[in-house]
Design an enzyme around this catalytic site. Structure first.
Site, PDB file in Angstrom:
ATOM      1  N   CYS A   2       0.822  -1.293  -0.098  1.00 16.59           N
ATOM      2  CA  CYS A   2      -0.102   0.019  -0.195  1.00 16.59           C
ATOM      3  C   CYS A   2       1.007   1.121  -0.212  1.00 16.59           C
ATOM      4  O   CYS A   2       2.053   1.269   0.570  1.00 16.59           O
ATOM      5  CB  CYS A   2      -0.875  -0.125   1.334  1.00 16.59           C
ATOM      6  SG  CYS A   2      -1.856  -1.376   1.421  1.00 16.59           S
ATOM      7  N   ARG A  27       2.870   0.614  -5.331  1.00 13.92           N
ATOM      8  CA  ARG A  27       2.830  -0.457  -4.006  1.00 13.92           C
ATOM      9  C   ARG A  27       1.734  -0.877  -4.091  1.00 13.92           C
ATOM     10  O   ARG A  27       1.506  -1.928  -2.866  1.00 13.92           O
ATOM     11  CB  ARG A  27       3.026   0.680  -2.992  1.00 13.92           C
ATOM     12  CG  ARG A  27       4.351   1.441  -3.164  1.00 13.92           C
ATOM     13  CD  ARG A  27       4.271   2.406  -1.784  1.00 13.92           C
ATOM     14  NE  ARG A  27       4.390   1.636  -0.671  1.00 13.92           N
ATOM     15  CZ  ARG A  27       5.787   1.452   0.006  1.00 13.92           C
ATOM     16  NH1 ARG A  27       6.792   2.049  -0.468  1.00 13.92           N
ATOM     17  NH2 ARG A  27       5.667   0.970   1.206  1.00 13.92           N
ATOM     18  N   TRP A  76      -3.071  -2.524  -1.600  1.00 12.75           N
ATOM     19  CA  TRP A  76      -2.866  -3.904  -2.268  1.00 12.75           C
ATOM     20  C   TRP A  76      -3.599  -4.932  -1.106  1.00 12.75           C
ATOM     21  O   TRP A  76      -2.987  -4.703   0.101  1.00 12.75           O
ATOM     22  CB  TRP A  76      -1.316  -4.237  -2.135  1.00 12.75           C
ATOM     23  CG  TRP A  76      -0.793  -5.399  -2.805  1.00 12.75           C
ATOM     24  CD1 TRP A  76      -0.786  -5.854  -3.902  1.00 12.75           C
ATOM     25  CD2 TRP A  76      -0.560  -6.579  -2.053  1.00 12.75           C
ATOM     26  NE1 TRP A  76      -0.667  -7.084  -4.271  1.00 12.75           N
ATOM     27  CE2 TRP A  76      -0.477  -7.657  -2.932  1.00 12.75           C
ATOM     28  CE3 TRP A  76      -0.683  -6.927  -0.671  1.00 12.75           C
ATOM     29  CZ2 TRP A  76      -0.382  -9.287  -2.684  1.00 12.75           C
ATOM     30  CZ3 TRP A  76      -0.609  -8.321  -0.430  1.00 12.75           C
ATOM     31  CH2 TRP A  76       0.009  -9.374  -1.292  1.00 12.75           C
ATOM     32  N   ASN A 100      -0.721   1.539   5.964  1.00 12.64           N
ATOM     33  CA  ASN A 100       0.195   0.499   5.413  1.00 12.64           C
ATOM     34  C   ASN A 100       0.961  -0.588   6.418  1.00 12.64           C
ATOM     35  O   ASN A 100       1.487  -0.229   7.255  1.00 12.64           O
ATOM     36  CB  ASN A 100       1.164   1.352   4.647  1.00 12.64           C
ATOM     37  CG  ASN A 100       2.275   0.406   3.976  1.00 12.64           C
ATOM     38  OD1 ASN A 100       1.993  -0.863   3.678  1.00 12.64           O
ATOM     39  ND2 ASN A 100       3.625   0.615   3.933  1.00 12.64           N
ATOM     40  N   GLY A 101       0.544  -1.964   6.224  1.00 17.57           N
ATOM     41  CA  GLY A 101       0.875  -2.697   7.160  1.00 17.57           C
ATOM     42  C   GLY A 101      -0.040  -3.850   7.280  1.00 17.57           C
ATOM     43  O   GLY A 101      -1.109  -3.849   6.555  1.00 17.57           O
ATOM     44  N   GLU A 479      15.645 -16.104 -13.525  1.00 12.65           N
ATOM     45  CA  GLU A 479      15.132 -14.602 -13.518  1.00 12.65           C
ATOM     46  C   GLU A 479      14.251 -14.288 -14.837  1.00 12.65           C
ATOM     47  O   GLU A 479      13.396 -13.774 -14.714  1.00 12.65           O
ATOM     48  CB  GLU A 479      16.417 -13.743 -13.428  1.00 12.65           C
ATOM     49  CG  GLU A 479      15.937 -12.232 -13.720  1.00 12.65           C
ATOM     50  CD  GLU A 479      14.849 -11.713 -12.548  1.00 12.65           C
ATOM     51  OE1 GLU A 479      14.592 -12.302 -11.677  1.00 12.65           O
ATOM     52  OE2 GLU A 479      14.367 -10.602 -13.096  1.00 12.65           O
ATOM     53  N   LYS A 483      10.443 -13.253 -14.938  1.00 17.28           N
ATOM     54  CA  LYS A 483      10.083 -11.834 -15.696  1.00 17.28           C
ATOM     55  C   LYS A 483       9.008 -12.386 -16.684  1.00 17.28           C
ATOM     56  O   LYS A 483       7.599 -11.674 -16.848  1.00 17.28           O
ATOM     57  CB  LYS A 483      11.300 -11.470 -16.266  1.00 17.28           C
ATOM     58  CG  LYS A 483      11.533  -9.929 -16.610  1.00 17.28           C
ATOM     59  CD  LYS A 483      12.097  -9.390 -15.407  1.00 17.28           C
ATOM     60  CE  LYS A 483      11.563  -9.545 -14.169  1.00 17.28           C
ATOM     61  NZ  LYS A 483      12.163  -9.170 -13.027  1.00 17.28           N
ATOM     62  N   GLU A 486       5.374 -13.024 -14.805  1.00 18.96           N
ATOM     63  CA  GLU A 486       4.765 -11.979 -14.011  1.00 18.96           C
ATOM     64  C   GLU A 486       4.100 -10.938 -15.012  1.00 18.96           C
ATOM     65  O   GLU A 486       3.303 -10.402 -14.482  1.00 18.96           O
ATOM     66  CB  GLU A 486       5.869 -11.583 -12.919  1.00 18.96           C
ATOM     67  CG  GLU A 486       6.794 -10.602 -13.406  1.00 18.96           C
ATOM     68  CD  GLU A 486       7.667  -9.938 -12.266  1.00 18.96           C
ATOM     69  OE1 GLU A 486       7.188  -9.565 -11.104  1.00 18.96           O
ATOM     70  OE2 GLU A 486       8.947  -9.782 -12.398  1.00 18.96           O
ATOM     71  N   HIS A 502      14.900 -36.182 -15.887  1.00 18.06           N
ATOM     72  CA  HIS A 502      14.318 -36.785 -14.885  1.00 18.06           C
ATOM     73  C   HIS A 502      12.902 -36.496 -14.375  1.00 18.06           C
ATOM     74  O   HIS A 502      12.571 -36.686 -13.226  1.00 18.06           O
ATOM     75  CB  HIS A 502      15.482 -36.440 -13.463  1.00 18.06           C
ATOM     76  CG  HIS A 502      16.628 -36.875 -13.844  1.00 18.06           C
ATOM     77  ND1 HIS A 502      17.215 -38.263 -13.686  1.00 18.06           N
ATOM     78  CD2 HIS A 502      17.971 -36.143 -14.261  1.00 18.06           C
ATOM     79  CE1 HIS A 502      18.458 -38.185 -13.886  1.00 18.06           C
ATOM     80  NE2 HIS A 502      18.808 -36.986 -14.355  1.00 18.06           N
ATOM     81  N   LYS A 601       4.945  -3.625  -6.280  1.00 21.26           N
ATOM     82  CA  LYS A 601       6.319  -3.493  -6.301  1.00 21.26           C
ATOM     83  C   LYS A 601       6.925  -3.640  -4.811  1.00 21.26           C
ATOM     84  O   LYS A 601       7.975  -4.033  -4.856  1.00 21.26           O
ATOM     85  CB  LYS A 601       6.725  -1.900  -6.794  1.00 21.26           C
ATOM     86  CG  LYS A 601       8.021  -1.669  -6.927  1.00 21.26           C
ATOM     87  CD  LYS A 601       8.510  -2.176  -8.222  1.00 21.26           C
ATOM     88  CE  LYS A 601       9.789  -1.754  -8.465  1.00 21.26           C
ATOM     89  NZ  LYS A 601      10.401  -2.659  -9.398  1.00 21.26           N
TER      90      LYS A 601
HETATM   91  O1  M6R Z   1      12.432  -4.657  -3.402  1.00 22.59           O
HETATM   92  P1  M6R Z   1      13.121  -5.985  -3.167  1.00 22.59           P
HETATM   93  O2  M6R Z   1      14.089  -5.938  -4.202  1.00 22.59           O
HETATM   94  O3  M6R Z   1      13.393  -6.518  -2.045  1.00 22.59           O
HETATM   95  O4  M6R Z   1      11.845  -6.880  -3.806  1.00 22.59           O
HETATM   96  C1  M6R Z   1      11.924  -8.211  -3.998  1.00 22.59           C
HETATM   97  C2  M6R Z   1      11.068  -8.995  -4.670  1.00 22.59           C
HETATM   98  O5  M6R Z   1       9.613  -8.383  -4.315  1.00 22.59           O
HETATM   99  C3  M6R Z   1      11.166  -8.172  -6.313  1.00 22.59           C
HETATM  100  O6  M6R Z   1      12.453  -8.623  -6.900  1.00 22.59           O
HETATM  101  C4  M6R Z   1       9.975  -8.933  -7.486  1.00 22.59           C
HETATM  102  O7  M6R Z   1      10.277 -10.477  -7.104  1.00 22.59           O
HETATM  103  C5  M6R Z   1      10.200  -8.299  -8.700  1.00 22.59           C
HETATM  104  N1  M6R Z   1       8.456  -7.990  -8.869  1.00 22.59           N
HETATM  105  C6  M6R Z   1      10.237  -9.148  -9.689  1.00 22.59           C
HETATM  106  O8  M6R Z   1      10.231  -8.502 -11.083  1.00 22.59           O
END
Ligand code: M6R
Length: 606
Positions: A2, A27, A76, A100-101, A479, A483, A486, A502, A601
């Site tokens: 949030c 956020r 969120w 937020n929290g 990675e 990408k 997501e 396997h 994010k």
């Molecule tokens: O802010 P951070 O780097 O700690 O965030 C970690 C993950 O939440 C972040 O890398 C997430 O996996 C990304 N959205 C991936 O693109």
């Protein structure tokens, strides 16, 4: 997660809040709301809805712009679904609140204070508003203190009391709040990005400090009610931002910025042809004396750790573990004062990483954080910090933060190798010669973006996709797969290609898209054999291969040649290609590339 904002000053508040909320949408973006309080009339306006800040803007378009004090929120969802009534702010009696929290004991509080009849939403936040209102008898500090004593969990609370117009109150535990002021007013937010052009300095509100925002000053009071001060920090990136520039999405802009931000991350740490970490204040002895290294991180940041792991083991012959931060403390890890913990995070606010770091430090470990956002919680918690120079990363999918994290890690490992005697002068020189080439090699890939766009077009209808490679290529692909999944919602998994036989190879059928990355000389032949195995079962293979490798006449659905570097550095051109692939698939599917569904994010819930 949030995003929260508050403004009190000379200007009309509604547009100011809406603009800042848009900057905080990364956020959380399932609902939004704001409350304004007119100091002259005492009138409160509360607007909120499920949906984006743009929906909230429509809702506010006929509001007269009289109020100059207000708070806002972009959500969120954690407790309670996505609905108008669950959107913040919440009002109970004279109290308006955004949060937020997570309040872990909210159900106990409902019972304890018998709040059942007062609550209109399913959120933990409204419970806090109700408790505050119970305690409120005209003294905001007294009510805040009494309420906070009951709260278990994390919170950044920003509050309006109807009979205290023009003043915004705030308090926090773990979840961040930053604040700034200028001659036009004072402002607070979850992140410095949302402070916009307010000032060139900001403060991080300390935990459990009651903060008052007045029109021309910010007052802080410690838990005993004594006035206290916060440290100011420079805002040294462009928070006014030039938006997406000529790009349709931030993700593309941020991918394209990589050569520049990578250079910036290297620049201040390579001096006279040597790695020099004095800008980070990291003493050589902690690199020299540690017996093991442990990375704690999440998502993309964790994948950066995996690349570093392969590297540390080969260059330093040293044990390094890479842990999901969320699993770390529950796995009873072997941590002691000889352990060096690396906490990697773009935001510096990911709660799992923060908690893992705190746990490791309690066990005596030394710590270095690799962070993008200055002054963030993880940066403050760690013994030393290496800041990356990625600048604001707005797209939820991390791109430039990842590659700048890698650069920081490569520099750290290079220095470790030197102080531990694994590198002599010549080794260091060669290592740096490779490292400084990375911006140009990435640029070469970025200039071929249309070739990758063409590959992406063939993947639009895929339901599942696989990414295969061995060694460092496998780490790169973990990675790459994150990408793609997501932002495109294609179910994508990365596999160590030797493992396919396997079990996983059972999933390969006619035309299954498989992206293979082949960049490691000693593994090339085995990787090519593994590719044949999936091709024989009908897979449609896109090959991303180091351009200097010789290939036989085998046919591929597509080939993308990656500019050649020493094997260990191939992660940079390969990652640029995989990022572009994910980006174009998402864009061509007509998705909201920068704000994929269900994500946020900054992840400040465990
Ligand atoms: O802010 P951070 O780097 O700690 O965030 C970690 C993950 O939440 C972040 O890398 C997430 O996996 C990304 N959205 C991936 O693109």
């Amino acid at each position: 997660m949030c995003g929260i904002v508050g403004y009190t000053g000379k200007h009309s508040v509604t547009d100011q809040l809406l603009d800042s909320l848009e900057l905080l949408e990364y956020r959380g973006y399932d609902s939004a709301g704001l409350a304004t309080l007119n100091g002259d009339t005492g009138k409160v306006k509360l607007r909120k809805c499920a949906g984006r800040v743009s929906d909230l803007r429509k809702l506010c378009q006929n509001d007269k712009k009289l109020s100059t004090c207000g708070i806002g929120h972009t959500r969120w969802a954690t407790h309670g679904g996505v609905s108008d009534e669950n959107a913040h702010p919440h009002r109970i009696g004279d109290v308006l609140l955004v949060h937020n929290g997570i309040i872990e004991n909210y159900e106990e509080l409902i019972d304890h204070f018998m709040l059942h009849k007062e609550l209109k939403s399913q959120t933990d936040t409204e419970v806090v508003a109700a408790v505050l209102n119970r305690f409120y008898q005209g003294d905001p500090h007294d009510a805040i203190r009494k309420t906070v004593k009951y709260l278990k969990g994390t919170f950044a609370l920003v509050i309006l009391f109807v009979d205290h117009p023009d003043v915004i109150y705030a308090i926090r535990n773990v979840s961040p709040i930053v604040a700034a002021y200028n001659e036009n007013g004072t402002m607070l937010a979850s992140d410095v990005v949302a402070l916009g052009a307010t000032a060139d300095r900001y403060m991080v509100i300390p935990e459990y400090v009651i903060t008052e925002l007045h029109k021309s000053e910010i007052k802080l009071f410690d838990w005993k009610g004594e006035p206290c001060e916060a440290q100011f920090m420079e805002i040294d990136w462009d928070t006014t931002r030039d938006g997406k520039g000529n790009y349709p999405f931030y993700m593309e802009k941020e991918i394209m910025e990589q050569p520049e931000v990578i250079k910036a991350t290297m620049e201040e740490r390579i001096i006279d042809g040597r790695i020099d970490l004095s800008v980070d204040g990291i003493p050589d002895n902690i690199l020299k004396e540690c017996e093991r290294v442990c990375v704690v991180a999440c998502g993309t940041a964790m994948h950066a750790g995996l690349v570093a792991q392969a590297f540390i083991q080969s260059k330093l012959q040293m044990h390094m573990s890479v842990e999901y931060a969320s699993e770390f403390m529950y796995s009873d890890p072997v941590i002691d004062e000889k352990t060096l913990v690396l906490a990697i995070s773009q935001s510096g606010e990911t709660i799992d990483t923060l908690e893992a770091l705190k746990y490791a430090r309690k066990k005596g470990a030394k710590s270095i954080a690799v962070i993008n956002v200055k002054g963030s919680s993880i940066a403050r918690e760690s013994d030393y910090v290496m800041y990356t120079s990625a600048g604001p990363e707005i797209a939820v999918a991390s791109t430039k933060a990842y590659t700048t994290q890698l650069i920081a890690l490569f520099l750290l490992i290079g220095r470790m190798a030197k102080v531990r005697g694994a590198f002599d002068e010549l080794d260091e020189k060669k290592y740096l010669e490779n490292l400084v080439q990375t911006p140009d090699k990435m640029q070469e890939v970025l200039e071929q973006k249309e070739a990758i766009h063409k590959i992406a077009r063939d993947m639009l209808d895929a339901k599942d996709a696989f990414m295969i490679g061995r060694g460092l290529d496998y780490s790169i692909l973990l990675e790459g797969a994150l990408k793609l999944k997501e932002v495109s919602y294609i179910h994508t998994e990365a596999y160590a290609s030797g493992e396919l036989k396997h079990g996983t190879i059972a999933l390969i059928t006619e035309n299954t898209p498989v992206v293979a990355v082949v960049t490691q000389s000693r593994l090339k032949d085995k990787e090519l054999s593994n590719i044949r195995e999936v091709q024989s079962r009908g897979a449609s293979v896109v090959l991303m291969v180091k351009e200097s490798f010789e290939l036989s006449d085998a046919e591929y659905a597509d080939i993308f040649l990656l500019p050649a570097m020493a094997d260990e550095f191939m992660v940079f051109p390969a990652s640029a290609a995989l990022q572009l692939l994910a980006y174009y698939v998402s864009m061509d599917k007509g998705l909201d590339v920068d704000k994929p569904r269900n994500l946020a994010k900054v992840v400040t819930v465990e």
